[in-house]
Every structure is written in structure tokens, then in C-alpha cells.
Design a protein around this motif. Structure first.
Motif, PDB file in Angstrom:
ATOM      1  N   PHE A 191       0.837  -1.198   0.000  1.00 16.35           N
ATOM      2  CA  PHE A 191       0.000   0.000   0.000  1.00 16.35           C
ATOM      3  C   PHE A 191       0.871   1.247   0.000  1.00 16.35           C
ATOM      4  N   CYS A 192       1.917   1.243   0.814  1.00 14.85           N
ATOM      5  CA  CYS A 192       2.834   2.379   0.862  1.00 14.85           C
ATOM      6  C   CYS A 192       3.466   2.615  -0.510  1.00 14.85           C
ATOM      7  N   SER A 193       3.919   1.563  -1.149  1.00 17.81           N
ATOM      8  CA  SER A 193       4.539   1.697  -2.469  1.00 17.81           C
ATOM      9  C   SER A 193       3.535   2.193  -3.503  1.00 17.81           C
ATOM     10  N   CYS A 194       2.340   1.655  -3.455  1.00 21.52           N
ATOM     11  CA  CYS A 194       1.296   2.069  -4.393  1.00 21.52           C
ATOM     12  C   CYS A 194       0.957   3.551  -4.195  1.00 21.52           C
ATOM     13  N   ARG A 195       0.806   3.946  -2.955  1.00 21.54           N
ATOM     14  CA  ARG A 195       0.342   5.299  -2.627  1.00 21.54           C
ATOM     15  C   ARG A 195       1.425   6.354  -2.820  1.00 21.54           C
ATOM     16  N   TYR A 196       2.630   6.087  -2.339  1.00 19.86           N
ATOM     17  CA  TYR A 196       3.660   7.132  -2.299  1.00 19.86           C
ATOM     18  C   TYR A 196       4.726   6.999  -3.377  1.00 19.86           C
ATOM     19  N   VAL A 197       4.997   5.802  -3.846  1.00 22.41           N
ATOM     20  CA  VAL A 197       5.978   5.648  -4.924  1.00 22.41           C
ATOM     21  C   VAL A 197       5.285   5.796  -6.274  1.00 22.41           C
ATOM     22  N   MET A 198       4.166   5.070  -6.450  1.00 18.92           N
ATOM     23  CA  MET A 198       3.442   5.118  -7.714  1.00 18.92           C
ATOM     24  C   MET A 198       2.436   6.276  -7.767  1.00 18.92           C
ATOM     25  N   GLN A 222      -0.653   6.652  -6.597  1.00 22.19           N
ATOM     26  CA  GLN A 222      -2.021   6.276  -6.951  1.00 22.19           C
ATOM     27  C   GLN A 222      -2.988   6.757  -5.871  1.00 22.19           C
ATOM     28  N   SER A 223      -4.278   6.702  -6.162  1.00 24.22           N
ATOM     29  CA  SER A 223      -5.296   7.151  -5.207  1.00 24.22           C
ATOM     30  C   SER A 223      -5.455   6.138  -4.074  1.00 24.22           C
ATOM     31  N   ASP A 224      -6.031   6.615  -2.979  1.00 23.45           N
ATOM     32  CA  ASP A 224      -6.281   5.761  -1.820  1.00 23.45           C
ATOM     33  C   ASP A 224      -7.158   4.568  -2.193  1.00 23.45           C
ATOM     34  N   GLY A 225      -8.245   4.839  -2.912  1.00 22.69           N
ATOM     35  CA  GLY A 225      -9.171   3.769  -3.299  1.00 22.69           C
ATOM     36  C   GLY A 225      -8.515   2.717  -4.175  1.00 22.69           C
ATOM     37  N   TYR A 226      -7.724   3.165  -5.146  1.00 20.90           N
ATOM     38  CA  TYR A 226      -7.036   2.225  -6.024  1.00 20.90           C
ATOM     39  C   TYR A 226      -6.080   1.343  -5.220  1.00 20.90           C
ATOM     40  N   CYS A 227      -5.317   1.943  -4.322  1.00 24.01           N
ATOM     41  CA  CYS A 227      -4.327   1.190  -3.551  1.00 24.01           C
ATOM     42  C   CYS A 227      -4.988   0.213  -2.578  1.00 24.01           C
ATOM     43  N   ARG A 228      -6.128   0.600  -2.017  1.00 25.66           N
ATOM     44  CA  ARG A 228      -6.854  -0.324  -1.131  1.00 25.66           C
ATOM     45  C   ARG A 228      -7.320  -1.555  -1.904  1.00 25.66           C
ATOM     46  N   SER A 229      -7.817  -1.349  -3.111  1.00 30.15           N
ATOM     47  CA  SER A 229      -8.244  -2.502  -3.906  1.00 30.15           C
ATOM     48  C   SER A 229      -7.037  -3.310  -4.387  1.00 30.15           C
ATOM     49  N   TYR A 230      -5.913  -2.655  -4.606  1.00 30.04           N
ATOM     50  CA  TYR A 230      -4.698  -3.326  -5.058  1.00 30.04           C
ATOM     51  C   TYR A 230      -4.156  -4.296  -4.010  1.00 30.04           C
ATOM     52  N   VAL A 231      -4.218  -3.918  -2.739  1.00 25.47           N
ATOM     53  CA  VAL A 231      -3.647  -4.776  -1.692  1.00 25.47           C
ATOM     54  C   VAL A 231      -4.687  -5.706  -1.058  1.00 25.47           C
ATOM     55  N   LYS A 232      -5.920  -5.660  -1.527  1.00 23.18           N
ATOM     56  CA  LYS A 232      -6.965  -6.500  -0.941  1.00 23.18           C
ATOM     57  C   LYS A 232      -6.606  -7.975  -1.099  1.00 23.18           C
ATOM     58  N   GLN A 233      -6.722  -8.714  -0.015  1.00 30.21           N
ATOM     59  CA  GLN A 233      -6.375 -10.133   0.021  1.00 30.21           C
ATOM     60  C   GLN A 233      -7.604 -10.967   0.338  1.00 30.21           C
ATOM     61  N   TYR A 234      -7.464 -12.263   0.186  1.00 36.83           N
ATOM     62  CA  TYR A 234      -8.529 -13.191   0.542  1.00 36.83           C
ATOM     63  C   TYR A 234      -8.800 -13.124   2.043  1.00 36.83           C
ATOM     64  N   ARG A 254      -4.551   1.732   7.813  1.00 34.92           N
ATOM     65  CA  ARG A 254      -4.591   3.168   8.101  1.00 34.92           C
ATOM     66  C   ARG A 254      -3.479   3.885   7.340  1.00 34.92           C
ATOM     67  N   ASP A 255      -3.857   4.905   6.616  1.00 38.92           N
ATOM     68  CA  ASP A 255      -2.912   5.713   5.845  1.00 38.92           C
ATOM     69  C   ASP A 255      -2.774   7.067   6.535  1.00 38.92           C
ATOM     70  N   ASP A 256      -1.541   7.484   6.769  1.00 41.07           N
ATOM     71  CA  ASP A 256      -1.262   8.788   7.371  1.00 41.07           C
ATOM     72  C   ASP A 256      -0.475   9.614   6.356  1.00 41.07           C
ATOM     73  N   PRO A 257      -1.175  10.339   5.463  1.00 38.49           N
ATOM     74  CA  PRO A 257      -0.487  11.081   4.405  1.00 38.49           C
ATOM     75  C   PRO A 257       0.465  12.150   4.917  1.00 38.49           C
ATOM     76  N   ALA A 258       0.185  12.738   6.069  1.00 39.46           N
ATOM     77  CA  ALA A 258       1.057  13.786   6.598  1.00 39.46           C
ATOM     78  C   ALA A 258       2.443  13.238   6.939  1.00 39.46           C
ATOM     79  N   ARG A 259       2.496  11.987   7.370  1.00 40.21           N
ATOM     80  CA  ARG A 259       3.772  11.361   7.731  1.00 40.21           C
ATOM     81  C   ARG A 259       4.212  10.313   6.708  1.00 40.21           C
ATOM     82  N   ALA A 260       3.450  10.143   5.631  1.00 38.63           N
ATOM     83  CA  ALA A 260       3.714   9.127   4.605  1.00 38.63           C
ATOM     84  C   ALA A 260       3.951   7.768   5.254  1.00 38.63           C
ATOM     85  N   ARG A 261       3.007   7.388   6.082  1.00 38.33           N
ATOM     86  CA  ARG A 261       3.112   6.163   6.876  1.00 38.33           C
ATOM     87  C   ARG A 261       1.830   5.353   6.720  1.00 38.33           C
ATOM     88  N   VAL A 262       1.986   4.030   6.637  1.00 37.33           N
ATOM     89  CA  VAL A 262       0.848   3.123   6.503  1.00 37.33           C
ATOM     90  C   VAL A 262       0.938   2.077   7.604  1.00 37.33           C
TER      91      VAL A 262
END
Length: 106
Positions: free
Chosen positions: A44-51, A53-65, A72-80
């Protein structure tokens, strides 16, 4: 016993095989709960801050079975922070050249 109860014997053999396999793989099985949260936090961190991408896209990207109990995403500290199977892992964005790094715990 085998001749009189073939299904019970087969069930006992399967059970003993499963117990033997569990014992042989005990270290890997103990590590598994942490893998879900670590993978999710880092990806999620890589998707959100390196690539970027939007929050919604990254949440669906990391969704697992197996579902996470918290992502929890903390954009102010770039921390997940990701929590799943009783384990919490945190990933933080280091910079454009280093990307995201998994740090211990929450």
C-alpha cells in the motif's frame, strides 16, 4: 484393525500425516500471521507514495482473501499501518530513490 475399520484407519493415517506436516513446518506457520500485515503495509505504501495512486485504487490493489482488520494511511507522515491476524506492521515512505521501508511493529 485395518481390515475391520478401513475408513477409521485411513482417517487416522491422514490425521497423523497432517500432524507430522504441521510439526515439520511449525516455524513457517508461526511466521504466517505477520506476512499478511507486512505485505499489505509495504505494498500500500509503495502504491500510494511511490506510484502516486489514489487511496481507493491502492486499497483494492492490496486487498487479500484474508481481510485486514485495519489499514490506516497517514499522508502527513507518509506512513501506513496494517493490522491483520493479530499482527500490526508499519511501512513508511523514505524518499523517491529509496521508496518505502517496512519498520517493526505499529
Amino acid at each position: 484393525m485395518i481390515r475391520n475399520h478401513p475408513w477409521r484407519s485411513l482417517l487416522l493415517l491422514v490425521l497423523l500425516s497432517a500432524l507430522a506436516w504441521t510439526w515439520a513446518e511449525r516455524r513457517e506457520l508461526q511466521a504466517f500471521p505477520g506476512i499478511l500485515s507486512a505485505y499489505s503495509a509495504k505494498e500500500f505504501c509503495s502504491c500510494r507514495y511511490v506510484m502516486e495512486q489514489s487511496d481507493g485504487y491502492c486499497r483494492s490493489y492490496v486487498k487479500q482473501y484474508l481481510p485486514l482488520s485495519e489499514l490506516r494511511d497517514d499522508p502527513a507522515r507518509a506512513r501506513v499501518v496494517a493490522r491483520g491476524l493479530g499482527q500490526t506492521r508499519t511501512a513508511v515512505w523514505i524518499g523517491p530513490r529509496q521508496g518505502c521501508r517496512l519498520i517493526s511493529g505499529g
